[in-house]
Design an enzyme around this catalytic site. Sequence first.
Site, mmCIF file in Angstrom:
data_model
loop_
_atom_site.group_PDB
_atom_site.id
_atom_site.type_symbol
_atom_site.label_atom_id
_atom_site.label_comp_id
_atom_site.label_asym_id
_atom_site.label_seq_id
_atom_site.Cartn_x
_atom_site.Cartn_y
_atom_site.Cartn_z
ATOM 1 N N HIS A 53 0.855 -1.194 0.000
ATOM 2 C CA HIS A 53 0.000 0.000 0.000
ATOM 3 C C HIS A 53 0.892 1.245 0.000
ATOM 4 O O HIS A 53 1.780 1.367 0.852
ATOM 5 C CB HIS A 53 -0.867 0.035 1.259
ATOM 6 C CG HIS A 53 -1.810 -1.125 1.393
ATOM 7 N ND1 HIS A 53 -3.105 -1.093 0.905
ATOM 8 C CD2 HIS A 53 -1.660 -2.336 1.971
ATOM 9 C CE1 HIS A 53 -3.703 -2.255 1.191
ATOM 10 N NE2 HIS A 53 -2.850 -3.022 1.842
ATOM 11 N N HIS B 153 -2.779 9.909 6.402
ATOM 12 C CA HIS B 153 -3.525 10.557 5.318
ATOM 13 C C HIS B 153 -3.628 12.069 5.536
ATOM 14 O O HIS B 153 -3.619 12.842 4.571
ATOM 15 C CB HIS B 153 -4.916 9.919 5.170
ATOM 16 C CG HIS B 153 -4.844 8.537 4.577
ATOM 17 N ND1 HIS B 153 -5.689 7.520 4.944
ATOM 18 C CD2 HIS B 153 -4.000 8.004 3.656
ATOM 19 C CE1 HIS B 153 -5.370 6.425 4.264
ATOM 20 N NE2 HIS B 153 -4.352 6.697 3.484
ATOM 21 N N THR C 190 -5.430 4.005 -2.586
ATOM 22 C CA THR C 190 -6.844 4.402 -2.617
ATOM 23 C C THR C 190 -6.949 5.808 -3.193
ATOM 24 O O THR C 190 -6.470 6.759 -2.553
ATOM 25 C CB THR C 190 -7.413 4.422 -1.172
ATOM 26 O OG1 THR C 190 -6.884 3.321 -0.443
ATOM 27 C CG2 THR C 190 -8.927 4.397 -1.179
ATOM 28 N N PRO C 191 -7.530 5.971 -4.387
ATOM 29 C CA PRO C 191 -7.697 7.331 -4.917
ATOM 30 C C PRO C 191 -8.583 8.138 -3.963
ATOM 31 O O PRO C 191 -9.630 7.654 -3.532
ATOM 32 C CB PRO C 191 -8.401 7.104 -6.264
ATOM 33 C CG PRO C 191 -8.119 5.680 -6.611
ATOM 34 C CD PRO C 191 -8.034 4.951 -5.310
ATOM 35 N N GLY D 195 -8.882 -1.671 3.570
ATOM 36 C CA GLY D 195 -9.435 -0.810 4.615
ATOM 37 C C GLY D 195 -9.724 -1.628 5.857
ATOM 38 O O GLY D 195 -9.573 -2.860 5.865
ATOM 39 N N HIS E 227 -8.736 -8.148 0.243
ATOM 40 C CA HIS E 227 -8.291 -8.460 1.608
ATOM 41 C C HIS E 227 -9.346 -9.397 2.171
ATOM 42 O O HIS E 227 -10.523 -9.018 2.263
ATOM 43 C CB HIS E 227 -8.211 -7.192 2.449
ATOM 44 C CG HIS E 227 -6.969 -6.395 2.188
ATOM 45 N ND1 HIS E 227 -6.663 -5.879 0.962
ATOM 46 C CD2 HIS E 227 -5.943 -6.054 3.012
ATOM 47 C CE1 HIS E 227 -5.503 -5.249 1.042
ATOM 48 N NE2 HIS E 227 -5.046 -5.337 2.274
ATOM 49 N N GLU F 59 -8.996 -11.141 7.252
ATOM 50 C CA GLU F 59 -8.046 -10.459 8.149
ATOM 51 C C GLU F 59 -8.587 -10.448 9.575
ATOM 52 O O GLU F 59 -7.846 -10.281 10.538
ATOM 53 C CB GLU F 59 -7.802 -9.034 7.646
ATOM 54 C CG GLU F 59 -6.364 -8.605 7.708
ATOM 55 C CD GLU F 59 -6.130 -7.194 7.184
ATOM 56 O OE1 GLU F 59 -7.010 -6.620 6.503
ATOM 57 O OE2 GLU F 59 -5.049 -6.662 7.475
ATOM 58 N N ASP G 205 3.039 -5.617 2.612
ATOM 59 C CA ASP G 205 1.826 -4.949 3.079
ATOM 60 C C ASP G 205 2.105 -3.452 3.272
ATOM 61 O O ASP G 205 1.716 -2.639 2.444
ATOM 62 C CB ASP G 205 1.320 -5.577 4.397
ATOM 63 C CG ASP G 205 -0.162 -5.343 4.618
ATOM 64 O OD1 ASP G 205 -0.803 -4.792 3.716
ATOM 65 O OD2 ASP G 205 -0.680 -5.712 5.692
ATOM 66 N N ASP G 206 2.786 -3.112 4.370
ATOM 67 C CA ASP G 206 3.050 -1.710 4.703
ATOM 68 C C ASP G 206 4.469 -1.624 5.265
ATOM 69 O O ASP G 206 4.662 -1.658 6.485
ATOM 70 C CB ASP G 206 2.047 -1.236 5.761
ATOM 71 C CG ASP G 206 0.604 -1.329 5.267
ATOM 72 O OD1 ASP G 206 0.248 -0.578 4.343
ATOM 73 O OD2 ASP G 206 -0.146 -2.166 5.789
#
Length: 375
Positions: free
Chosen positions: A28, A78, A111-112, A210, A237, A240, A315-316
Amino acid sequence: MLQIQAVLRTEKEMEWWLSMPKVELHAHLNGSIRDSTLLEVARTLGEKGIIDFSDVEHVIMKNDRSLREVFKLFDLIHILTTDHATVTRIAKEVIEDFAAENVVYLELRTTPKRNDSIGMSKRSYMEAVLKGLKAVSSVDIAFIPYNEDATSLIRSLPTNVECNGATRKKIYVRLLLSIDRRETTTAAMETVMLALEMRHLGVVGIDLSGNPVVGEWITYLPALKFAKEQGLCVTLHCGEVPNPKEIQEMLDFLPQRIGHACYFQKEDWEKLKSSNIPVEICLTSNIRTASIQSIEVHHFVDLYKEKHPLVLCTDDSGVFSTSLSKEYKYAASSFGLGKMEMFELAKNAIEYIFADGSVKNDLRAIFASETKKLN
Ligand code: 6MZ
């Protein structure tokens, strides 16, 4: 003396994982930002009085986070990153970081975002991401399919060639547009439409992500079905958190890949295996968020033994302080796998990418030339 030798051994060992070509399919964008960049952006906003820097610094530097805390961190990230210039900067840096550790193919998902107060639309957000891709100069990047210039550039350079005395790396990048589980059906459909319009710019698929305890996945089903009908690849996803009904429905949808698969029960494994859906495995993420209790009981082991399609991913990498090289090293040491077995695992990931056959062929050639060097 013994300590120095141990450090040198560890460094040498890490070099091997860094130099091995790798394929990253679950990363992401806003989860992969360098800490230094996040801190710099936060400091600037702190100086402007928009945030309290000391509070934010503490949150960014914290290491262990529950799944709930991870999503609180994303809300903060964000706030820090959602302006066009910062989006461009992080996209550029994230690609450079993956290329630096010999990721030869990256499917980057994001994510736009629409933010009317700063004149940001989902499209302008994605344009900012693409500007970041175009700004990459430290490595050779191919992200536009069917573009003569880009492909000829990339084809003319074998991997990691000496160029003017310096080693240049190359990376293929494709984009997945993510639907956030907080969004509406209409917003999800907008993302799919945007993905279709941006196909010629390297967008190859849709991701549903998300906070997994938020929303109902069927909210996005119309958009996901439409994406599939239009020939976009879809990854979800899945599992999870414990949600047996959703897991079964997602598997029935037959996505091209799924991410995580942590809370699967017997019937879910059966369905997954019979449909042969590849799984994106994110070891550090799963352990850090306690989605899996300990590495010894991670489902990697069973899937690997059964030769089920799987791919190791970060992932991140920013949020979980990891890298793809570290994930490979972690898997090898945790599951007792040798370097050649891990090399094969990385190579097999080519078969699960969403880009077209010509990219697959190029990647196979890159791995084949590395195999020769290893033998
Ligand atoms: C689910 C995740 C995630 O899209 O703003 N995201 N969704 N599970 C995860 N596991 C820990 N990690 C990241 O990147 C950040 C967004 O990606 C999703 C979340 O929606 C998060 O807000 P972008 O670039």
